[in-house]
Scaffold this motif. Structure first.
Motif, PDB file in Angstrom:
ATOM      1  N   TYR A  78      -5.703   1.799   2.176  1.00 55.12           N
ATOM      2  CA  TYR A  78      -4.301   1.478   2.409  1.00 55.12           C
ATOM      3  C   TYR A  78      -3.765   2.493   3.402  1.00 55.12           C
ATOM      4  O   TYR A  78      -3.930   3.699   3.218  1.00 55.12           O
ATOM      5  N   SER A  79      -3.181   2.006   4.447  1.00 54.90           N
ATOM      6  CA  SER A  79      -2.559   2.927   5.397  1.00 54.90           C
ATOM      7  C   SER A  79      -1.059   2.719   5.328  1.00 54.90           C
ATOM      8  O   SER A  79      -0.555   1.604   5.489  1.00 54.90           O
ATOM      9  N   GLY A  80      -0.368   3.765   5.058  1.00 55.57           N
ATOM     10  CA  GLY A  80       1.072   3.696   4.928  1.00 55.57           C
ATOM     11  C   GLY A  80       1.539   4.724   3.923  1.00 55.57           C
ATOM     12  O   GLY A  80       0.741   5.485   3.371  1.00 55.57           O
ATOM     13  N   PRO A  81       2.809   4.738   3.652  1.00 53.03           N
ATOM     14  CA  PRO A  81       3.321   5.727   2.702  1.00 53.03           C
ATOM     15  C   PRO A  81       2.850   5.412   1.279  1.00 53.03           C
ATOM     16  O   PRO A  81       2.563   4.264   0.951  1.00 53.03           O
ATOM     17  N   ALA A  82       2.762   6.456   0.459  1.00 53.89           N
ATOM     18  CA  ALA A  82       2.366   6.275  -0.940  1.00 53.89           C
ATOM     19  C   ALA A  82       3.412   5.426  -1.645  1.00 53.89           C
ATOM     20  O   ALA A  82       4.611   5.552  -1.401  1.00 53.89           O
ATOM     21  N   LEU A  83       2.941   4.534  -2.511  1.00 54.36           N
ATOM     22  CA  LEU A  83       3.848   3.656  -3.250  1.00 54.36           C
ATOM     23  C   LEU A  83       3.999   4.160  -4.680  1.00 54.36           C
ATOM     24  O   LEU A  83       3.056   4.721  -5.258  1.00 54.36           O
ATOM     25  N   SER A  84       5.137   3.882  -5.256  1.00 54.63           N
ATOM     26  CA  SER A  84       5.350   4.222  -6.664  1.00 54.63           C
ATOM     27  C   SER A  84       4.648   3.179  -7.532  1.00 54.63           C
ATOM     28  O   SER A  84       4.305   2.079  -7.070  1.00 54.63           O
ATOM     29  N   VAL A  85       4.464   3.506  -8.789  1.00 53.10           N
ATOM     30  CA  VAL A  85       3.864   2.553  -9.723  1.00 53.10           C
ATOM     31  C   VAL A  85       4.740   1.311  -9.817  1.00 53.10           C
ATOM     32  O   VAL A  85       4.234   0.181  -9.850  1.00 53.10           O
ATOM     33  N   GLU A  86       6.038   1.492  -9.814  1.00 51.74           N
ATOM     34  CA  GLU A  86       6.952   0.363  -9.884  1.00 51.74           C
ATOM     35  C   GLU A  86       6.801  -0.558  -8.663  1.00 51.74           C
ATOM     36  O   GLU A  86       6.808  -1.785  -8.780  1.00 51.74           O
ATOM     37  N   ALA A  87       6.651   0.042  -7.485  1.00 59.01           N
ATOM     38  CA  ALA A  87       6.486  -0.749  -6.264  1.00 59.01           C
ATOM     39  C   ALA A  87       5.159  -1.519  -6.304  1.00 59.01           C
ATOM     40  O   ALA A  87       5.095  -2.678  -5.880  1.00 59.01           O
ATOM     41  N   MET A  88       4.103  -0.885  -6.809  1.00 58.97           N
ATOM     42  CA  MET A  88       2.813  -1.568  -6.917  1.00 58.97           C
ATOM     43  C   MET A  88       2.900  -2.714  -7.918  1.00 58.97           C
ATOM     44  O   MET A  88       2.382  -3.810  -7.670  1.00 58.97           O
ATOM     45  N   ASP A  89       3.562  -2.471  -9.066  1.00 59.82           N
ATOM     46  CA  ASP A  89       3.739  -3.538 -10.060  1.00 59.82           C
ATOM     47  C   ASP A  89       4.512  -4.713  -9.476  1.00 59.82           C
ATOM     48  O   ASP A  89       4.177  -5.882  -9.713  1.00 59.82           O
TER      49      ASP A  89
END
Length: 102
Positions: A78-89
């Motif tokens: 994955y290239s980009g900013p780190a996502l939160s668990v909520e964003a991934m869900d």
């Protein structure tokens, strides 16, 4: 006391009753139901057949081919900013809804 009463029984020696089967003219062998149930081998189960010094060995075929770590590391980069668990869900839920519509 009889001699047979002190000798180990077949069950104690790890000896099982032998089950036989017959090969068809097409080379097909039916595995007895007791063995299929014990191994949980349903119709369509893929088996590996190995020729050994003692006979033929049947083993459950692996579901996935063998891989090495180098072959799978980074497969889902994955290239980009780190996502939160909520964003991934939320992304997973959105994709699940999209697939349900299709």
């Amino acid at each position: 006391m009889y001699l047979t009463s002190v000798l180990p029984t077949e069950a104690h020696m790890g000896v099982q009753k032998r089950i036989t089967t017959v090969m068809s003219t097409k080379g097909q062998v039916i595995l007895p139901k007791a063995i299929r149930e014990l191994r949980q081998w349903a119709a369509g189960t893929q088996l590996i057949v190995e020729n050994t010094a003692d006979g033929v060995l049947l083993k459950l075929a692996p579901i996935f081919p063998e891989t090495e770590l180098k072959d799978v590391v980074g497969a889902l980069q994955y290239s980009g900013p780190a996502l939160s668990v909520e964003a991934m869900d939320a992304a997973i839920a959105s994709e699940a809804k999209r697939r349900a519509r299709d």
